[in-house]
Design a protein around this motif. Structure first.
Motif, short mmCIF file in Angstrom:
data_model
loop_
_atom_site.label_atom_id
_atom_site.label_comp_id
_atom_site.label_asym_id
_atom_site.label_seq_id
_atom_site.Cartn_x
_atom_site.Cartn_y
_atom_site.Cartn_z
N PRO A 9 0.83 -1.21 0.00
CA PRO A 9 0.00 0.00 0.00
C PRO A 9 0.86 1.26 0.00
O PRO A 9 1.90 1.31 0.66
CB PRO A 9 -0.81 -0.13 1.30
N GLU A 10 0.41 2.25 -0.73
CA GLU A 10 1.15 3.50 -0.83
C GLU A 10 0.96 4.35 0.42
O GLU A 10 -0.07 4.30 1.08
CB GLU A 10 0.68 4.30 -2.05
N SER A 11 1.97 5.14 0.74
CA SER A 11 1.85 6.09 1.83
C SER A 11 0.94 7.24 1.40
O SER A 11 0.98 7.69 0.26
CB SER A 11 3.22 6.63 2.21
N THR A 12 0.10 7.71 2.33
CA THR A 12 -0.78 8.85 2.03
C THR A 12 -0.20 10.15 2.56
O THR A 12 -0.82 11.21 2.42
CB THR A 12 -2.17 8.62 2.64
N ALA A 13 0.97 10.09 3.20
CA ALA A 13 1.57 11.30 3.78
C ALA A 13 2.04 12.24 2.69
O ALA A 13 2.59 11.82 1.67
CB ALA A 13 2.75 10.92 4.68
N THR A 14 1.80 13.54 2.91
CA THR A 14 2.28 14.58 2.00
C THR A 14 2.88 15.70 2.83
O THR A 14 2.54 15.86 4.02
CB THR A 14 1.14 15.14 1.13
N PRO A 15 3.76 16.50 2.25
CA PRO A 15 4.37 17.59 3.02
C PRO A 15 3.37 18.62 3.50
O PRO A 15 3.60 19.29 4.51
CB PRO A 15 5.36 18.21 2.01
N ASP A 16 2.26 18.77 2.80
CA ASP A 16 1.33 19.86 3.09
C ASP A 16 0.06 19.42 3.81
O ASP A 16 -0.73 20.26 4.24
CB ASP A 16 0.93 20.57 1.79
N THR A 17 -0.17 18.10 3.93
CA THR A 17 -1.42 17.62 4.51
C THR A 17 -1.14 16.67 5.66
O THR A 17 -0.37 15.72 5.51
CB THR A 17 -2.26 16.89 3.44
N ALA A 18 -1.76 16.95 6.80
CA ALA A 18 -1.60 16.07 7.96
C ALA A 18 -2.38 14.78 7.73
O ALA A 18 -3.54 14.81 7.31
CB ALA A 18 -2.10 16.76 9.23
N THR A 19 -1.76 13.65 7.99
CA THR A 19 -2.40 12.35 7.84
C THR A 19 -2.15 11.52 9.08
O THR A 19 -1.21 11.79 9.84
CB THR A 19 -1.85 11.61 6.61
N PRO A 20 -2.98 10.51 9.34
CA PRO A 20 -2.73 9.64 10.50
C PRO A 20 -1.38 8.93 10.36
O PRO A 20 -0.88 8.70 9.26
CB PRO A 20 -3.89 8.63 10.45
N MET A 21 -0.79 8.59 11.52
CA MET A 21 0.42 7.80 11.55
C MET A 21 0.08 6.44 12.14
O MET A 21 -0.63 6.35 13.14
CB MET A 21 1.49 8.47 12.40
N ARG A 22 0.59 5.38 11.50
CA ARG A 22 0.30 4.02 11.96
C ARG A 22 1.59 3.32 12.36
O ARG A 22 2.56 3.30 11.61
CB ARG A 22 -0.41 3.22 10.86
N TYR A 23 1.55 2.73 13.54
CA TYR A 23 2.67 1.96 14.06
C TYR A 23 2.18 0.54 14.35
O TYR A 23 1.05 0.33 14.79
CB TYR A 23 3.19 2.56 15.36
N LEU A 24 3.04 -0.41 14.10
CA LEU A 24 2.77 -1.77 14.54
C LEU A 24 3.68 -2.05 15.72
O LEU A 24 4.91 -1.96 15.61
CB LEU A 24 3.03 -2.78 13.42
N VAL A 25 3.09 -2.40 16.86
CA VAL A 25 3.85 -2.73 18.05
C VAL A 25 3.74 -4.24 18.29
O VAL A 25 2.64 -4.77 18.46
CB VAL A 25 3.32 -1.97 19.28
#
Length: 313
Positions: free
Chosen positions: A46-62
């Motif tokens: 899956p592609e990352s949805t993060a962009t420099p200008d738009t806040a997106t959720p962050m996902r971590y696997l613990v």
């Protein structure tokens, strides 16, 4: 960062809450934790949805491991785009997943065979969502934080005794030693997941709302504990941790935990495995994508209900 990741995260979330006044000490401690390889790309990831200008959720696997290095439980931790809410999605160690060859196995077996990166790939394939960072957490080491916090409150549904400790039903205040026994005494994956998630959520809530935020000695003690029990992926750099920490404004009311939607238990090669509920999983994925996990969590009225028995695989 490290708890946005545990337990997100819990580990990441806890760290994220600490940094408000003592960011330097925490960043230094986390800069020295062991690092694994970067999460590998693979065809169809899956592609990352993060962009420099738009806040997106962050996902971590613990990934939480026991003293033998085996997978005890896992958590998908999603930090909201506004960095003001953290949801821990509990994943049982015996969750039925598939490897790249489409062979079915328990998540714990995938971890044993392919490490944390293999688990990331299996869960990304199941969810269709990208996981940003991986945190591996040694359970007993992490529970030392409980004593730094002065104990944690949990609700115990069933009276039990183990290793000389007695745990009556009702509200409990656990020390670090008690928490280790409470979480390890029952080896049933779903029970262990439920208890661990409850303890982890309370640890993170206590970290972000108590004097761990304002007490330098506690900050240093927690940083030292994390240094000894965490491994993070190489892309979770000190700079990344610092950027995330500066954006976080978590409150205890916005930290919650729910399990992955599960349909029931089956058997695979004679061992019990937990099978995901695909329609309800689709609802979870939609909520994660839309950054609406608070609403999804509120609709989970009985997430720990006993699971039905399904036909063997």
């Amino acid at each position: 960062m490290a708890v946005a990741t545990l337990g997100a995260f819990v580990v990441v979330a806890g760290v994220l809450g600490l940094v408000s006044l003592y960011l330097g000490a925490v960043t230094q401690a986390l800069a020295e934790v062991p690092r694994s390889s970067p999460l590998p790309d693979y065809p169809g990831r899956p592609e990352s949805t993060a962009t420099p200008d738009t806040a997106t959720p962050m996902r971590y696997l613990v990934l939480v491991t026991d003293d033998d290095g085996a997978l005890a439980s896992a958590y998908l931790a999603q930090m909201s785009a506004q960095r003001d809410a953290l949801q821990l999605i509990g994943v049982p160690a015996n969750l039925l997943v598939t490897d790249p060859d489409r062979t079915e196995m328990a998540l714990s077996g995938r971890f044993a065979a392919a490490g944390g990166a293999g688990v990331v790939r299996s869960l990304e394939s199941m969810l269709g969502l990208r996981i940003d960072h991986l945190v591996e957490l040694k359970l007993n080491g992490f529970l030392s934080i409980v004593d730094v916090l002065g104990g944690v409150d949990v609700r115990n549904d069933a009276e039990m005794s183990a290793e000389g400790w007695h745990f009556p039903s009702g509200d409990l205040v656990l020390s670090g030693a008690e928490a280790k026994v409470y979480l390890s005494a029952n080896r049933q994956p779903l029970t262990r997941l439920e208890r661990t998630e409850a303890v982890f959520v309370e640890i993170v809530r206590s970290v972000v709302s108590g004097d761990a935020v304002t007490n330098p000695a506690k900050v240093e003690a927690i940083g030292a504990i994390l240094h000894n029990c965490l491994t993070v992926d190489a892309d979770l750099t000190p700079a990344e941790i610092r950027r995330t920490a500066l954006d976080v404004h978590l409150g205890s009311d916005n930290i919650d935990g729910k399990p992955l939607p599960m349909a029931g238990v089956s058997r695979l090669d004679g061992a019990e495995v937990t099978v995901v509920d695909q329609p309800r999983l689709a609802e979870l994925v939609s909520a994660m994508s839309a950054d609406e996990l608070g609403g999804w969590a509120a609709r989970q009225t009985d997430p720990w209900a006993p699971l039905v028995t399904l036909p063997p695989r």
